[in-house]
Design an enzyme around this catalytic site. Structure first.
Site, mmCIF file in Angstrom:
data_model
loop_
_atom_site.group_PDB
_atom_site.id
_atom_site.type_symbol
_atom_site.label_atom_id
_atom_site.label_comp_id
_atom_site.label_asym_id
_atom_site.label_seq_id
_atom_site.Cartn_x
_atom_site.Cartn_y
_atom_site.Cartn_z
ATOM 1 N N ASP A 66 0.781 -1.252 0.000
ATOM 2 C CA ASP A 66 0.000 0.000 0.000
ATOM 3 C C ASP A 66 0.811 1.300 0.000
ATOM 4 O O ASP A 66 1.775 1.429 0.752
ATOM 5 C CB ASP A 66 -0.860 0.097 1.269
ATOM 6 C CG ASP A 66 -1.552 -1.172 1.648
ATOM 7 O OD1 ASP A 66 -1.490 -2.142 0.890
ATOM 8 O OD2 ASP A 66 -2.154 -1.188 2.726
ATOM 9 N N GLU B 114 -10.370 -2.605 4.793
ATOM 10 C CA GLU B 114 -9.028 -2.065 5.035
ATOM 11 C C GLU B 114 -8.924 -0.674 4.402
ATOM 12 O O GLU B 114 -9.734 -0.301 3.544
ATOM 13 C CB GLU B 114 -7.957 -2.964 4.392
ATOM 14 C CG GLU B 114 -7.941 -4.391 4.926
ATOM 15 C CD GLU B 114 -6.821 -5.252 4.333
ATOM 16 O OE1 GLU B 114 -6.168 -5.958 5.106
ATOM 17 O OE2 GLU B 114 -6.606 -5.222 3.104
HETATM 18 C C1 FRU Z 1 -3.761 -3.668 2.885
HETATM 19 C C2 FRU Z 1 -3.083 -4.084 4.171
HETATM 20 C C3 FRU Z 1 -3.428 -3.134 5.283
HETATM 21 C C4 FRU Z 1 -2.273 -3.313 6.224
HETATM 22 C C5 FRU Z 1 -1.115 -3.530 5.278
HETATM 23 C C6 FRU Z 1 -0.076 -4.480 5.783
HETATM 24 O O1 FRU Z 1 -3.126 -4.107 1.744
HETATM 25 O O2 FRU Z 1 -3.452 -5.415 4.494
HETATM 26 O O3 FRU Z 1 -4.691 -3.370 5.879
HETATM 27 O O4 FRU Z 1 -2.075 -2.191 7.047
HETATM 28 O O5 FRU Z 1 -1.664 -4.038 4.090
HETATM 29 O O6 FRU Z 1 1.036 -4.494 4.945
#
Ligand code: FRU
Length: 508
Positions: free
Chosen positions: A43, A225
């Site tokens: 992300d 998320e």
């Molecule tokens: C989304 C996610 C978030 C988390 C991160 C962990 O892709 O799962 O919810 O903070 O990636 O790398």
């Protein structure tokens, strides 16, 4: 075979195929999308505009090409097109890995982290504690702060972390914080498993729960998320946009972003409808959120991959890239309002040679390969036509790979078909055709297609239907065709080769 024999053989093979070792390693390197020089990324995080610079932080594991203990990597840009990777901003610590979150310019120094008249940039992120996770208390994710007093170069974690403890919710993460001017307070939009929870704070350090949204709304095929909440002016009215990423459960499987439109009063989000709308119908735009501190321009970037196969894609020595930056807007269609995503105008710096034509007839196949003279396969195609016939845009190469982007009249759908696009067998669901509804009711359709070495981004009908897909061809997609069996006329056909400045080519 012994290593000493394999290596010379490999070099011979490389030389005879006309490639050098660098080409082979960097084959799928995006030229105008951000990708880290090496290792794993997911992300985008903490995107903030400050002092003329766009900051992009990102989920990063610097020791391997697969997901691992998360850090915040960092890159900067003046235009969201050409990115310079910077040293890692945040490392895991005794409270846990550094998961996703946001960053704000605390211009009133509400946090008190500012010094000598200089206001701080403050990052609000999730600490994910792997030790507590094993104990299954459900309390292993909590929110913490870090601040920077040197314009984002270096970051200090707040000694009072965490600032928001976990009440016992196993997925409690990805805080997106913004300033709510009418009540002069910060709002945190947090993903809390199957809903979002809004918190407020005067100083970023103490947080009060305001309300929840979503347990009975939208798509729930996976965990919620990376949310985002922001207003956009539309026909003289303020409309609040709530983005919620979901994994899995997207419209074409796997990870995707949904959104709701409604009102927000500093406490509660009241949706106009509880139905999901999708931010992007391709499979490769996840964890998309907006930059903060950009005034009324809402600028969004996402992670150009999907949890279904992100750890398996055949790139080396890195994995994943971000989408291009997109500007968000709203558009009314009948009684519905939809979010639109369009490429930011800054991308125009990439345009080099090309052509613009009108009233181009396509009957069967129009081969544009000669005319486009595009050895790199990096281009922007813009066309306008009536929705009266099927047509497709085909990217191809000498190896027989094809990536097909098209419109199907019978179903009134756009699609991207990557089933013959090159390497597809690293994951069973990768080589599929993805479809998207045509939302516009306008008989004239316009399409913008942006192609990099290993991705296409389609923006149909002024960005009402975006689709983002990655693909891995055996060689560059330097051939281009437009096809229509029943025949169609393109009212406009515009084409530009996209040419990044050498400096902007990532990883070079
Ligand atoms: C989304 C996610 C978030 C988390 C991160 C962990 O892709 O799962 O919810 O903070 O990636 O790398």
């Amino acid at each position: 075979m012994k290593k000493s024999i394999i290596i010379p053989l490999l070099f011979c093979a490389i030389l005879t195929s006309g490639l050098n070792a660098q080409d082979l390693r960097e084959k799928y390197r995006p030229e105008f999308h951000f990708s880290p020089k090496a290792n794993w990324m997911n992300d985008p995080n903490g995107m903030v505009y400050h002092n003329g610079i766009f900051h992009l932080f990102f989920q990063y594991y610097p020791n391997d090409k697969i997901w691992g203990p998360m850090h915040w990597g960092h890159a900067t840009s003046k235009d969201m097109v050409s990115w310079d990777e910077q040293p890692i901003a945040l490392y895991p610590d005794s409270l846990g890995y550094i998961f996703s979150g946001s960053a704000v310019a605390d211009v009133h120094n509400t946090s008190g982290f500012g010094k000598d008249g200089k206001f701080p940039l403050v990052a609000i992120f999730t600490h994910h504690n792997p030790v507590l996770e094993k104990l299954e208390t459900g309390k292993h994710e909590y929110q913490s702060l870090a601040y920077s007093l040197d314009d984002g170069k270096t970051w200090t974690k707040y000694s009072g972390n965490p600032v928001l403890q976990n009440p016992g919710i196993s997925d409690f993460r990805d805080p997106k914080v913004s300033w709510f001017e009418p009540q002069k307070k910060w709002i945190m939009t947090l993903a809390t498993k199957d809903r979002v929870t809004f918190y407020s704070s005067p100083d970023l350090k103490s947080w009060v729960r305001e309300s929840d949204f979503g347990v009975d709304a939208g798509a729930h095929g996976g965990v919620w998320e990376c949310p985002d909440l922001f207003p956009i002016q539309h026909n003289g009215k303020q409309v609040w946009v709530l983005i919620v990423n979901i994994n899995p459960g997207g419209p074409n499987q796997g990870s995707a972003g949904q959104y709701f439109l409604g009102d927000f009063d500093g406490k509660t989000f009241k949706p106009y409808s509880k139905e999901t709308k999708w931010l992007d119908f391709g499979t490769d735009n996840y964890a998309s959120v907006t930059f903060s501190n950009t005034g009324s321009r809402m600028l969004m970037m996402g992670w150009m991959s999907n949890w279904q196969y992100a750890n398996l894609v055949p790139t080396h020595p890195w994995r994943s890239a971000c989408t291009i930056a997109r500007e968000l807007g709203l558009k009314t269609v009948g009684k519905e309002i939809y979010l639109t995503s369009t490429p930011v105008k800054e991308l125009d710096v990439l345009r080099s040679t090309g052509f613009n034509e009108q009233n181009v007839k396509v009957q069967g196949q129009l081969d544009l390969t000669e005319k486009t003279k595009n050895s790199t396969g990096l281009f922007r195609l813009e066309l306008e036509t009536k929705n009266t016939a099927d047509f497709s845009i085909v990217l191809a190469n000498n190896e027989g790979n094809e990536l097909v982007v098209g419109y199907d009249k019978a179903t009134n759908q756009y699609y991207i078909d990557r089933s013959k696009s090159g390497k597809i067998d690293f994951e069973k669901g990768f080589g599929q055709k993805h479809t998207a509804p045509r939302l516009s009711k306008d008989p004239t359709m316009d399409l913008t297609l942006i192609a990099d070495a290993a991705s296409v981004e389609l923006f149909a009908d002024g960005g009402l239907t975006p689709m983002t897909d990655i693909f891995f061809p055996d060689s560059k997609m330097s051939k281009l065709y437009i096809k229509s069996i029943s025949g169609t006329t393109l009212k406009k056909l515009g084409y530009s080769v996209l040419q990044p400045e050498t400096k902007s080519a990532q990883g070079k």
